[in-house]
Design an enzyme around this catalytic site. Structure first.
Site, PDB file in Angstrom:
ATOM      1  N   SER A   1       0.809  -1.210   0.000  1.00 36.96           N
ATOM      2  CA  SER A   1       0.000   0.000   0.000  1.00 36.96           C
ATOM      3  C   SER A   1       0.849   1.270   0.000  1.00 36.96           C
ATOM      4  O   SER A   1       1.721   1.395  -0.851  1.00 36.96           O
ATOM      5  CB  SER A   1      -0.957  -0.044   1.189  1.00 36.96           C
ATOM      6  OG  SER A   1      -2.102   0.701   0.884  1.00 36.96           O
TER       7      SER A   1
ATOM      8  N   LYS B   1       4.112   2.057  -2.339  1.00 31.71           N
ATOM      9  CA  LYS B   1       4.439   3.202  -3.207  1.00 31.71           C
ATOM     10  C   LYS B   1       5.903   3.590  -2.963  1.00 31.71           C
ATOM     11  O   LYS B   1       6.674   3.832  -3.897  1.00 31.71           O
ATOM     12  CB  LYS B   1       3.514   4.393  -2.911  1.00 31.71           C
ATOM     13  CG  LYS B   1       2.000   4.085  -2.980  1.00 31.71           C
ATOM     14  CD  LYS B   1       1.164   5.307  -2.641  1.00 31.71           C
ATOM     15  CE  LYS B   1      -0.192   5.054  -1.995  1.00 31.71           C
ATOM     16  NZ  LYS B   1      -1.210   4.333  -2.707  1.00 31.71           N
TER      17      LYS B   1
ATOM     18  N   TRP C   1     -10.348  -0.154  -4.369  1.00 32.16           N
ATOM     19  CA  TRP C   1      -9.794   1.190  -4.125  1.00 32.16           C
ATOM     20  C   TRP C   1      -8.427   1.343  -4.796  1.00 32.16           C
ATOM     21  O   TRP C   1      -8.089   2.393  -5.330  1.00 32.16           O
ATOM     22  CB  TRP C   1      -9.699   1.410  -2.614  1.00 32.16           C
ATOM     23  CG  TRP C   1      -9.312   2.788  -2.180  1.00 32.16           C
ATOM     24  CD1 TRP C   1      -8.173   3.147  -1.524  1.00 32.16           C
ATOM     25  CD2 TRP C   1     -10.082   3.999  -2.331  1.00 32.16           C
ATOM     26  NE1 TRP C   1      -8.175   4.497  -1.262  1.00 32.16           N
ATOM     27  CE2 TRP C   1      -9.336   5.039  -1.744  1.00 32.16           C
ATOM     28  CE3 TRP C   1     -11.320   4.290  -2.905  1.00 32.16           C
ATOM     29  CZ2 TRP C   1      -9.789   6.353  -1.717  1.00 32.16           C
ATOM     30  CZ3 TRP C   1     -11.770   5.607  -2.877  1.00 32.16           C
ATOM     31  CH2 TRP C   1     -11.004   6.620  -2.291  1.00 32.16           C
TER      32      TRP C   1
ATOM     33  N   HIS D   1      -7.722  -5.825   0.920  1.00 31.23           N
ATOM     34  CA  HIS D   1      -6.475  -5.055   1.019  1.00 31.23           C
ATOM     35  C   HIS D   1      -5.665  -5.574   2.209  1.00 31.23           C
ATOM     36  O   HIS D   1      -6.026  -5.338   3.366  1.00 31.23           O
ATOM     37  CB  HIS D   1      -6.866  -3.588   1.224  1.00 31.23           C
ATOM     38  CG  HIS D   1      -5.722  -2.617   1.122  1.00 31.23           C
ATOM     39  ND1 HIS D   1      -4.961  -2.484  -0.018  1.00 31.23           N
ATOM     40  CD2 HIS D   1      -5.224  -1.728   2.021  1.00 31.23           C
ATOM     41  CE1 HIS D   1      -4.053  -1.532   0.181  1.00 31.23           C
ATOM     42  NE2 HIS D   1      -4.183  -1.071   1.407  1.00 31.23           N
TER      43      HIS D   1
HETATM   44  C1  GTR Z   1      -5.499   4.383   1.859  1.00 32.24           C
HETATM   45  C2  GTR Z   1      -4.965   5.169   0.703  1.00 32.24           C
HETATM   46  C3  GTR Z   1      -4.278   4.241  -0.241  1.00 32.24           C
HETATM   47  C4  GTR Z   1      -3.320   3.321   0.465  1.00 32.24           C
HETATM   48  C5  GTR Z   1      -3.859   2.821   1.784  1.00 32.24           C
HETATM   49  C6  GTR Z   1      -2.851   2.122   2.688  1.00 32.24           C
HETATM   50  O1  GTR Z   1      -6.227   5.117   2.746  1.00 32.24           O
HETATM   51  O2  GTR Z   1      -6.039   5.815   0.088  1.00 32.24           O
HETATM   52  O3  GTR Z   1      -3.632   4.974  -1.258  1.00 32.24           O
HETATM   53  O4  GTR Z   1      -2.117   3.959   0.661  1.00 32.24           O
HETATM   54  O5  GTR Z   1      -4.394   3.824   2.528  1.00 32.24           O
HETATM   55  O6  GTR Z   1      -1.717   2.564   2.823  1.00 32.24           O
HETATM   56  O7  GTR Z   1      -3.254   1.142   3.310  1.00 32.24           O
END
Ligand code: GTR
Length: 408
Positions: free
Chosen positions: A248, A252, A339, A389
């Site tokens: 996540s 990045k 997402w 996720h």
């Molecule tokens: C979310 C964000 C994502 C991702 C995620 C995470 O809220 O929108 O881009 O980075 O967090 O890090 O779990």
């Protein structure tokens, strides 16, 4: 209400495939002067140009200063995890900036190894005490986001957080396969909130008045390189085989780290989504506008100027992924993590193909979005597993197979 393609009531996110609209991706093999890249030497120049474009427009510029580091071993045991591992805790201090807290690195090395071992290096979300159930890892004292459950209270870690993310870090499985694991809390480099930069590396490096000053993702990526500096001094570890892995937001950072720092032998981006592995121009799931609004500190200020005109960005995320070439790259999605835009992540991986081909390698080798739980690819690999996720045993099973095949 019917809406034209590319328009939506709430412009900041989209879950309607029919509303994605048309987009044209920038060509990684076309320089900003319109010259076509046809060989590796041209690409190496184009690669430098792309890094600069990502720095100027997306993540901000990573300061190139040499920062003096001091590695202090805080604790070593050769009997961790019931004798499976040597465990080290090492603090990385910034000699010229004593006001900065150190990065506390936790390393597990398989004891059975008879030669230097490859490493999976990834930052963690809630402190080293979260990734393992071993009770003698000190609780992180750093600022901690109010995460899920009892991970923290009043921005401090709680005892209940111990082992809370151990499921995401199958350390014993990884060690038994002959790899070391190195991790550190991402908040050691910069606490993840808009004012966090004041107590991290960005308080001393960079220039906050500039539109291309680095953001938090840039700082986390830089921190990964500093951890790699330390890992390279450990004789038990193979400094040529440090994998950059992240989930996540940390995914990045793991890509941006691997893009800039070729010492990372491979990059594994687990559900890195918007601003990571997913195409920015594919208007689905989280969008540039949304991420810039929710997390204003992650990217450089100039990135915000693209929130409502993504098509004007001189780059897109497939070009970030292509910066990993010719090294192995793994991009992973989860079916219920819309997402992050699984299809946009797949397309990001697929669009690196011409760059891998320049090196005579097959990248993903397909443009067909695979079925769920059907990993695909060659030097570039991709899967969309079932579920949410997260980082699961399924994900790790693929990463270990990938590393066995390509990083040994
Ligand atoms: C979310 C964000 C994502 C991702 C995620 C995470 O809220 O929108 O881009 O980075 O967090 O890090 O779990």
């Amino acid at each position: 209400v019917s809406m034209a393609s590319g328009q939506q009531a709430d412009p900041a996110y989209n879950y309607d495939e029919a509303s994605v609209g048309a987009y044209t991706l920038p060509d990684p093999l076309l320089t900003s002067k319109g010259k076509r890249v046809t060989n590796v030497a041209d690409w190496e120049r184009r690669r430098a140009e792309l890094i600069q474009l990502f720095a100027e427009n997306v993540y901000g510029k990573t300061p190139q200063q040499n920062v003096k580091l001091r590695f202090q071993t805080v604790q070593t045991t050769d009997n961790a995890l019931n004798g499976l591992a040597i465990r080290k805790q090492v603090s990385i201090f910034f000699v010229d900036y004593p006001q900065l807290p150190p990065i506390d690195v936790l390393v597990y090395i398989p004891k059975a190894a008879n030669k230097p071992v490859p490493v999976f290096l990834g930052l963690n979300f809630c402190g080293n005490h979260c990734v393992t159930t071993e009770a003698d890892i000190p609780l992180s004292t750093r600022w901690m986001g109010d995460g899920p459950g009892d991970v923290s209270q009043n921005n401090k870690a709680t005892q209940k957080a111990r082992g809370m993310q151990a499921r995401r870090w199958p350390i014993e499985t990884i060690l038994k396969r002959g790899y070391a694991v190195a991790t550190a809390y991402y908040g050691d480099i910069e606490p993840d909130h808009p004012q966090g930069w004041r107590s991290g590396i960005r308080s001393v490096l960079g220039d906050t008045s500039r539109a291309d000053n680095w953001g938090a993702i840039g700082a986390w990526a830089w921190g990964m390189s500093r951890i790699a500096d330390y890992l390279a001094t450990e004789p038990a570890l193979d400094a040529q085989r440090i994998n950059s892995i992240g989930h996540s937001r940390i995914g990045k950072a793991a890509i941006w780290a691997g893009a800039q720092d070729k010492r990372f032998v491979a990059v594994i981006a687990n559900e890195a989504g918007e601003g990571g592995s997913a195409l920015a121009r594919r208007w689905y799931g989280e969008t540039v506008e949304r991420i810039n609004t929710s997390f204003p500190h992650w990217f450089c200020d100039r990135y915000k100027t693209f929130s409502k005109r993504v098509a004007d960005l001189p780059v897109d995320q497939h070009e970030l992924l292509a910066l990993v070439a010719p090294r192995p790259l793994y991009v992973a999605s989860a079916e219920e993590d819309q997402w992050s835009d699984p299809k946009g992540e797949f397309l990001g991986a697929a669009q690196t193909e011409p760059v891998y081909r320049l090196y005579g390698k097959i990248g993903l080798g397909t443009t067909t979005f695979p079925a769920v739980n059907q990993p695909v690819g060659h030097t570039v690999r991709y899967h969309m597993r079932s579920g949410k996720h997260d980082v699961t045993d399924y994900d790790w099973a693929q990463y270990l197979r990938f590393a066995d095949a390509l990083v040994r």
